[in-house]
Scaffold this motif. Structure first.
Motif, PDB file in Angstrom:
ATOM      1  N   THR A  64     -29.014 -78.862 -53.059  1.00 57.62           N
ATOM      2  CA  THR A  64     -28.152 -77.997 -52.257  1.00 57.62           C
ATOM      3  C   THR A  64     -27.816 -78.677 -50.933  1.00 57.62           C
ATOM      4  OG1 THR A  64     -28.880 -75.917 -53.222  1.00 57.62           O
ATOM      5  CG2 THR A  64     -28.111 -75.825 -50.949  1.00 57.62           C
ATOM      6  N   GLU A  65     -26.549 -78.595 -50.538  1.00 52.39           N
ATOM      7  CA  GLU A  65     -26.084 -79.238 -49.302  1.00 52.39           C
ATOM      8  C   GLU A  65     -25.803 -78.243 -48.183  1.00 52.39           C
ATOM      9  OE1 GLU A  65     -23.285 -82.727 -50.463  1.00 52.39           O
ATOM     10  OE2 GLU A  65     -23.369 -81.365 -52.184  1.00 52.39           O
ATOM     11  N   SER A  66     -25.590 -76.984 -48.538  1.00 51.47           N
ATOM     12  CA  SER A  66     -25.417 -75.923 -47.539  1.00 51.47           C
ATOM     13  C   SER A  66     -25.978 -74.627 -48.103  1.00 51.47           C
ATOM     14  CB  SER A  66     -23.942 -75.716 -47.177  1.00 51.47           C
ATOM     15  OG  SER A  66     -23.433 -76.800 -46.436  1.00 51.47           O
ATOM     16  N   LEU A  67     -26.553 -73.818 -47.225  1.00 51.38           N
ATOM     17  CA  LEU A  67     -27.099 -72.521 -47.594  1.00 51.38           C
ATOM     18  C   LEU A  67     -26.171 -71.422 -47.099  1.00 51.38           C
ATOM     19  CD1 LEU A  67     -30.731 -73.141 -46.270  1.00 51.38           C
ATOM     20  CD2 LEU A  67     -29.972 -73.380 -48.654  1.00 51.38           C
ATOM     21  N   VAL A  68     -25.819 -70.511 -47.982  1.00 50.86           N
ATOM     22  CA  VAL A  68     -25.086 -69.316 -47.576  1.00 50.86           C
ATOM     23  C   VAL A  68     -26.109 -68.193 -47.476  1.00 50.86           C
ATOM     24  CG1 VAL A  68     -23.275 -67.672 -48.132  1.00 50.86           C
ATOM     25  CG2 VAL A  68     -22.967 -70.106 -48.659  1.00 50.86           C
ATOM     26  N   VAL A  69     -26.301 -67.691 -46.268  1.00 57.72           N
ATOM     27  CA  VAL A  69     -27.370 -66.734 -45.977  1.00 57.72           C
ATOM     28  C   VAL A  69     -26.794 -65.331 -45.808  1.00 57.72           C
ATOM     29  CG1 VAL A  69     -29.290 -66.212 -44.415  1.00 57.72           C
ATOM     30  CG2 VAL A  69     -28.610 -68.591 -44.802  1.00 57.72           C
ATOM     31  N   ALA A  70     -27.458 -64.357 -46.428  1.00 60.62           N
ATOM     32  CA  ALA A  70     -27.062 -62.945 -46.327  1.00 60.62           C
ATOM     33  C   ALA A  70     -25.687 -62.690 -46.933  1.00 60.62           C
ATOM     34  CB  ALA A  70     -27.110 -62.452 -44.878  1.00 60.62           C
TER      35      ALA A  70
END
Length: 287
Positions: free
Chosen positions: A37-43
């Motif tokens: 994973t290169e970016s986390l999408v949170v919430a």
């Protein structure tokens, strides 16, 4: 550095009492980083955003930034069907140190295309962060048209889109009628390869929680021109992606995470656990 090709719409970890469990959340983040994973999408939706308080969301934003330590980018889901509240949460997310903002279409109130445009424009003007649009008409009951996306793409910090309409024609029109530096991500795991083939950039994924390395490999194979190999891997991964959406998300992915030794706790109502039959069918795809 951009946001990458493989982004994960991250689950939210709870303890047995359904309170935020930041120790478990740390393990999820580390697992995602290790598997591509290169970016986390949170919430976002997968993070059970409808049942998170604003205080919990801010806590998750801060924690994700602290754990990531710049190794991956953090995108905060701050969109809602209340423009003024989204503006406030967006400002708080920026103060928390996130790298970008994701704005889902306003759900339930079903605004017109002009209403969609003004909603996003207002929020975008409240922050200096890059904005990801999120079109998911199956959940929001309103579709953001290619024409509206094209208008929004002229706003300087609206840089990308998660497109989950499943309409490859509409997605083609979006890619065709937005600037070359406007990035379109698939919002459907099973359409990752088809969307790459029409000019998409990557995927904001749920399945990457458990098959992240394989999805990263599929994207790499396609970009290297090894289309037949990418297609074969797509065929292999398809039943797993399908299984992860055989019941309301994120219920299946949380169960599979537990199966592979990453405990994320229960889901919050109105989500409920898998039945025995559902669980059997989901886990069968990962044996």
């Amino acid at each position: 550095m951009g946001f990458g090709r493989l982004l994960t719409a991250m689950v939210t970890a709870f303890d047995a009492n359904q309170k935020l469990d930041l120790a478990r959340q740390t393990k999820v983040i580390e697992h995602l980083i290790q598997t591509g994973t290169e970016s986390l999408v949170v919430a976002g939706t997968t993070g059970e955003s409808p049942t998170l308080s604003k205080e919990e969301k801010i806590e998750l934003f801060k924690h994700s930034v602290a754990v990531a330590k710049g190794r991956v980018k953090v995108i905060a889901g701050t969109g809602s069907n209340n423009t003024a509240e989204s503006v406030v949460l967006t400002k708080q997310a920026e103060e928390a140190g996130v790298d970008g903002i994701m704005l889902v279409n306003p759900y339930y109130n079903r605004p017109s295309q002009e209403g969609l445009f003004q909603h996003v424009k207002t929020i975008a003007e409240s922050t200096s962060l890059p904005i990801m649009l999120y079109n998911i008409p199956g959940r929001s009951a309103v579709n953001m048209t290619a024409e509206t996306v094209s208008r929004l793409a002229t706003i300087p910090n609206i840089k990308m889109m998660k497109e989950a309409s499943g309409d490859l024609g509409q997605i083609t029109e979006i890619i065709r009628n937005t600037p070359d530096d406007f990035i379109v991500y698939s919002g459907d795991d099973n359409l990752t390869l088809p969307i790459l083939s029409i000019g998409g950039h990557g995927i904001v994924s749920v399945s990457s929680h458990v098959i992240g390395s394989e999805m990263k490999e599929m994207i790499t194979l396609f970009l290297e021109g090894k289309v037949d190999e990418a297609s074969h891997l797509h065929q292999t991964l398809y039943p797993k992606c399908k299984a992860l959406f055989s019941a309301p998300s994120p219920v299946p992915v949380k169960r599979v995470l537990s199966h592979i030794g990453i405990e994320t706790g229960p889901v919050r109502l109105p989500m409920v656990s898998l039945t025995e039959e559902e669980e059997k069918n989901v886990l069968q795809a990962f044996l």
